[in-house]
Scaffold this active site. Structure first.
Site, mmCIF file in Angstrom:
data_model
loop_
_atom_site.group_PDB
_atom_site.id
_atom_site.type_symbol
_atom_site.label_atom_id
_atom_site.label_comp_id
_atom_site.label_asym_id
_atom_site.label_seq_id
_atom_site.Cartn_x
_atom_site.Cartn_y
_atom_site.Cartn_z
ATOM 1 N N ASP A 281 47.444 17.166 2.281
ATOM 2 C CA ASP A 281 47.857 16.524 3.538
ATOM 3 C C ASP A 281 49.069 17.231 4.133
ATOM 4 O OD1 ASP A 281 45.829 14.698 3.261
ATOM 5 O OD2 ASP A 281 47.108 13.046 2.592
ATOM 6 N N ASP B 117 39.678 26.903 11.216
ATOM 7 C CA ASP B 117 39.381 26.273 9.931
ATOM 8 C C ASP B 117 40.321 26.848 8.865
ATOM 9 O OD1 ASP B 117 37.065 24.553 8.562
ATOM 10 O OD2 ASP B 117 37.599 26.200 7.214
ATOM 11 N N GLU C 237 39.615 19.812 7.640
ATOM 12 C CA GLU C 237 40.581 20.898 7.784
ATOM 13 C C GLU C 237 40.291 21.763 9.001
ATOM 14 O OE1 GLU C 237 37.403 22.546 4.924
ATOM 15 O OE2 GLU C 237 38.275 20.623 5.488
ATOM 16 N N ASN D 124 43.231 21.959 -2.340
ATOM 17 C CA ASN D 124 43.288 20.588 -2.857
ATOM 18 C C ASN D 124 43.086 20.555 -4.365
ATOM 19 O OD1 ASN D 124 43.936 18.959 -0.671
ATOM 20 N ND2 ASN D 124 41.816 18.783 0.025
#
Length: 326
Positions: A209, A192, A236, A200
């Protein structure tokens, strides 16, 4: 006399007809020598009939190393070789019927790689002796490439290019079943990206991305065996399946993956500590119990991942597969 002349005329007509067929066709005699190599076959392969007539060198038109063509297996009665020679094939229900197969051919003279659909049919004399085998060829390259593209779309994550969740679910079912049946080790790593929401929020979703693509590329670059699988599990989170790998080996792989991402030094101003993108990895590895399911394996690895994140992130926590770990 009339009958013999008529038969000779028929043979001449059949040969001329075969020469002008739009379907690439060649004919071998009972000694596997080339009797006919038609014009369409010349165009497909780039090899002239004059080079092959009377020889057994027809394989050179399709492959760069010696091997049987489909017609050869009929002449020799070696249909037991088909699985080794062709991607797919049929088996004749009796010796009088032909064969069909499909295969990639390197086409050395033509300078291109083609996927060919191949049919081979025997010709027998009135007394039942094999006198020739006719092989016809169809270029199926575009169809095959379209099938491969569709398969890739169905099994690849559109953002990262890794295997998607569907492909992962199929793989873990098969790997878990094989490991429980054979008593061999299996490792599952769940990774993770640390503080990804903060990433973000700091850099925006487009950069997010890009970050996921970097993570995916890092994972893929560190997975070396053909039967290992790296997949985007969701968001993620990533999953890595390592058949035949025990706990010690899985820990080594996980540390290598974790370190490789840290070495990328992707800036992460929203993360505490090093200020670069890192990941936490939880893994379960060992010989599964006979009744262990893929869900059991995922749950164990997920608990290990939870522990890795709760104990500071950017670390690996591994759990040995034992009955008590379920």
């Amino acid at each position: 006399m009339y009958t013999e002349g008529y038969m000779d005329l028929g043979r001449t007509f059949a040969i001329r007809l075969m020469q002008h067929l739009v379907v690439p066709t060649f004919v071998l005699d009972a000694e596997r020598r080339v009797l006919i190599w038609n014009r369409a076959c010349e165009r497909l392969t780039g090899v002239a009939a004059t080079e092959l007539l009377g020889t057994r060198h027809h394989w050179q038109a399709f492959y760069d190393t010696p091997r049987y063509c489909l017609a050869d297996t009929l002449v020799l009665g070696r249909t037991d070789h088909l699985a080794q020679l062709y991607d797919s094939h049929t088996l004749p229900s009796d010796h009088t019927l032909g064969l069909s197969a499909e295969n990639w051919c390197v086409m050395p003279r033509a300078g291109r790689r083609l996927y060919l659909a191949i049919d081979a049919g025997p010709i027998y004399s009135e007394d039942g002796k094999l006198v020739a085998v006719v092989e016809t060829l169809r270029d199926m390259t575009e169809t095959k490439l379209a099938q491969m593209a569709l398969h890739s779309l169905a099994n690849r994550d559109g953002l990262t290019g890794l295997a998607n969740r569907r492909a992962f679910d199929t793989a873990i079912e098969a790997d878990c079943r094989a490991a429980t049946q054979d008593g061999t080790p299996l490792a599952l790593l769940l990774a993770d990206v640390d503080h990804f929401k903060a990433f973000n929020d700091t850099y925006g979703h487009q950069k997010g991305d890009d970050c996921l693509r970097t993570v995916a590329h890092t994972l893929e670059s560190q997975i070396f065996r053909a039967n290992d699988l790296a997949a985007r599990y969701g968001g993620e989170e990533f999953a890595i399946l390592l058949p035949g790998v025990d706990l010690e080996g899985a820990l080594q792989v996980a540390e290598r993956l974790r370190g490789a991402l840290s070495d990328q030094a992707v800036p992460h101003a929203g993360a505490p500590g090093a200020g670069v993108v890192t990941m936490s990895i939880g893994l379960a590895a060992g010989i599964p119990a006979p009744d262990m399911t893929p869900k059991d394996l995922i749950d164990i690895a997920d608990r290990a991942l939870y522990e890795a994140k709760n104990s500071g992130r950017n670390r690996v926590v591994g759990v040995s597969l034992t009955p008590a770990s379920i």
